[in-house]
Scaffold this motif. Sequence first.
Motif, short mmCIF file in Angstrom:
data_model
loop_
_atom_site.label_atom_id
_atom_site.label_comp_id
_atom_site.label_asym_id
_atom_site.label_seq_id
_atom_site.Cartn_x
_atom_site.Cartn_y
_atom_site.Cartn_z
N TYR A 48 -10.88 16.59 -16.31
CA TYR A 48 -11.70 16.54 -15.10
C TYR A 48 -12.72 15.42 -15.21
N ARG A 49 -13.21 15.00 -14.07
CA ARG A 49 -14.40 14.15 -14.01
C ARG A 49 -15.52 15.10 -13.62
N MET A 50 -16.43 15.35 -14.51
CA MET A 50 -17.51 16.29 -14.22
C MET A 50 -18.51 15.62 -13.27
N GLY A 51 -18.90 16.37 -12.24
CA GLY A 51 -19.80 15.83 -11.24
C GLY A 51 -20.96 16.76 -10.97
N THR A 52 -21.78 16.36 -10.03
CA THR A 52 -22.98 17.12 -9.66
C THR A 52 -22.91 17.50 -8.18
N THR A 53 -23.74 18.46 -7.80
CA THR A 53 -23.79 18.83 -6.39
C THR A 53 -24.31 17.67 -5.53
N ALA A 54 -25.20 16.85 -6.09
CA ALA A 54 -25.69 15.67 -5.36
C ALA A 54 -24.55 14.69 -5.11
N GLN A 55 -23.69 14.51 -6.10
CA GLN A 55 -22.54 13.63 -5.96
C GLN A 55 -21.59 14.17 -4.88
N LEU A 56 -21.39 15.46 -4.88
CA LEU A 56 -20.52 16.08 -3.87
C LEU A 56 -21.11 15.89 -2.47
N ARG A 57 -22.40 16.06 -2.34
CA ARG A 57 -23.06 15.84 -1.03
C ARG A 57 -22.84 14.41 -0.54
N LYS A 58 -22.96 13.44 -1.44
CA LYS A 58 -22.75 12.03 -1.06
C LYS A 58 -21.31 11.79 -0.62
N LEU A 59 -20.37 12.37 -1.35
CA LEU A 59 -18.95 12.22 -0.96
C LEU A 59 -18.70 12.84 0.40
N LYS A 60 -19.26 14.01 0.65
CA LYS A 60 -19.09 14.66 1.95
C LYS A 60 -19.70 13.82 3.06
N ALA A 61 -20.89 13.27 2.82
CA ALA A 61 -21.57 12.45 3.82
C ALA A 61 -20.77 11.20 4.17
N ALA A 62 -20.05 10.68 3.19
CA ALA A 62 -19.24 9.48 3.40
C ALA A 62 -17.83 9.82 3.88
N ASP A 63 -17.56 11.10 4.12
CA ASP A 63 -16.23 11.59 4.51
C ASP A 63 -15.17 11.21 3.47
N ASP A 64 -15.56 11.28 2.20
CA ASP A 64 -14.67 10.93 1.10
C ASP A 64 -14.11 12.14 0.35
N VAL A 65 -14.30 13.35 0.89
CA VAL A 65 -13.69 14.54 0.30
C VAL A 65 -12.39 14.80 1.05
N VAL A 66 -11.27 14.64 0.36
CA VAL A 66 -9.97 14.91 0.96
C VAL A 66 -9.72 16.41 0.95
N TYR A 67 -10.12 17.08 -0.14
CA TYR A 67 -9.96 18.53 -0.25
C TYR A 67 -10.88 19.03 -1.35
N ALA A 68 -11.44 20.20 -1.12
CA ALA A 68 -12.27 20.86 -2.13
C ALA A 68 -11.96 22.35 -2.09
N LEU A 78 -10.74 16.77 -4.56
CA LEU A 78 -9.88 15.59 -4.46
C LEU A 78 -10.67 14.60 -3.61
N ASP A 79 -11.17 13.55 -4.23
CA ASP A 79 -12.02 12.60 -3.54
C ASP A 79 -11.32 11.26 -3.36
N ARG A 80 -11.60 10.63 -2.23
CA ARG A 80 -10.97 9.37 -1.88
C ARG A 80 -11.21 8.27 -2.94
N PRO A 81 -12.45 8.06 -3.42
CA PRO A 81 -12.64 7.03 -4.44
C PRO A 81 -11.85 7.33 -5.73
N GLY A 82 -11.79 8.59 -6.13
CA GLY A 82 -11.03 8.96 -7.32
C GLY A 82 -9.55 8.71 -7.13
N LEU A 83 -9.02 9.06 -5.95
CA LEU A 83 -7.61 8.81 -5.65
C LEU A 83 -7.32 7.32 -5.60
N ASP A 84 -8.21 6.55 -4.99
CA ASP A 84 -8.04 5.09 -4.95
C ASP A 84 -7.90 4.53 -6.37
N SER A 85 -8.76 4.96 -7.27
CA SER A 85 -8.72 4.50 -8.67
C SER A 85 -7.43 4.93 -9.35
#
Length: 190
Positions: A48-68, A78-85
């Motif tokens: 896993y890539r360990m993240g924070t709730t702040a990071q999740l909020r930023k991904l949601k704000a950028a519409d970069d959460v494909v699924y949670a 499943l986040d768009r930047p992670g999938l892109d990488s």
Amino acid sequence: MSRKKPGVILYGPPAAGKDTVTRALAELHRRYGQFARLKIGSGRSVGYRMGTTAQLRKLKAADDVVYANLRYGNTYVLDRPGLDSAFAAGVPVVHLGQIDGIRALVNGYAADWLVVLLWCPREVTAQRSAGRGDSDTAARLAAWDATREDLDAHPDLAWDLTVDTTTAAPQDAARLIDQLLMRQAGATTA
């Protein structure tokens, strides 16, 4: 010929063999790599890539959460930047245990997804979980039950491949997945 990059989705209950088949794919060809979901919470961090709730909020704000989804007291993303990488590095292998996750990924991230059902009976999940030293086997069995219910609720879902991991060797499953993916992508050789 497809212009989208190929990706693999492995769906199944806990201990059905998603990690084992992914390792077999990586041994078959280095282009395959497990997609490391973003995990918000605690517990196991390997894979896993360990993240924070702040990071999740930023991904949601950028519409970069494909699924949670929530499971075992954690949030898995499943986040768009992670999938892109992951696609930039090769062919990602995404592990999922929810059909809603499959649909969100297939409809929300443009790729040629090969969707594989890995299956094992409930008692095999219990044996494998205990055998690998899981401290939360009861939760994994509850997840097995939820996966079975999910499958029963979606009989219309078509699988590109179904593998019974109690009878198929991981290397055989990996070869089948590789062959189907290459055929789907229009390649003639792996």
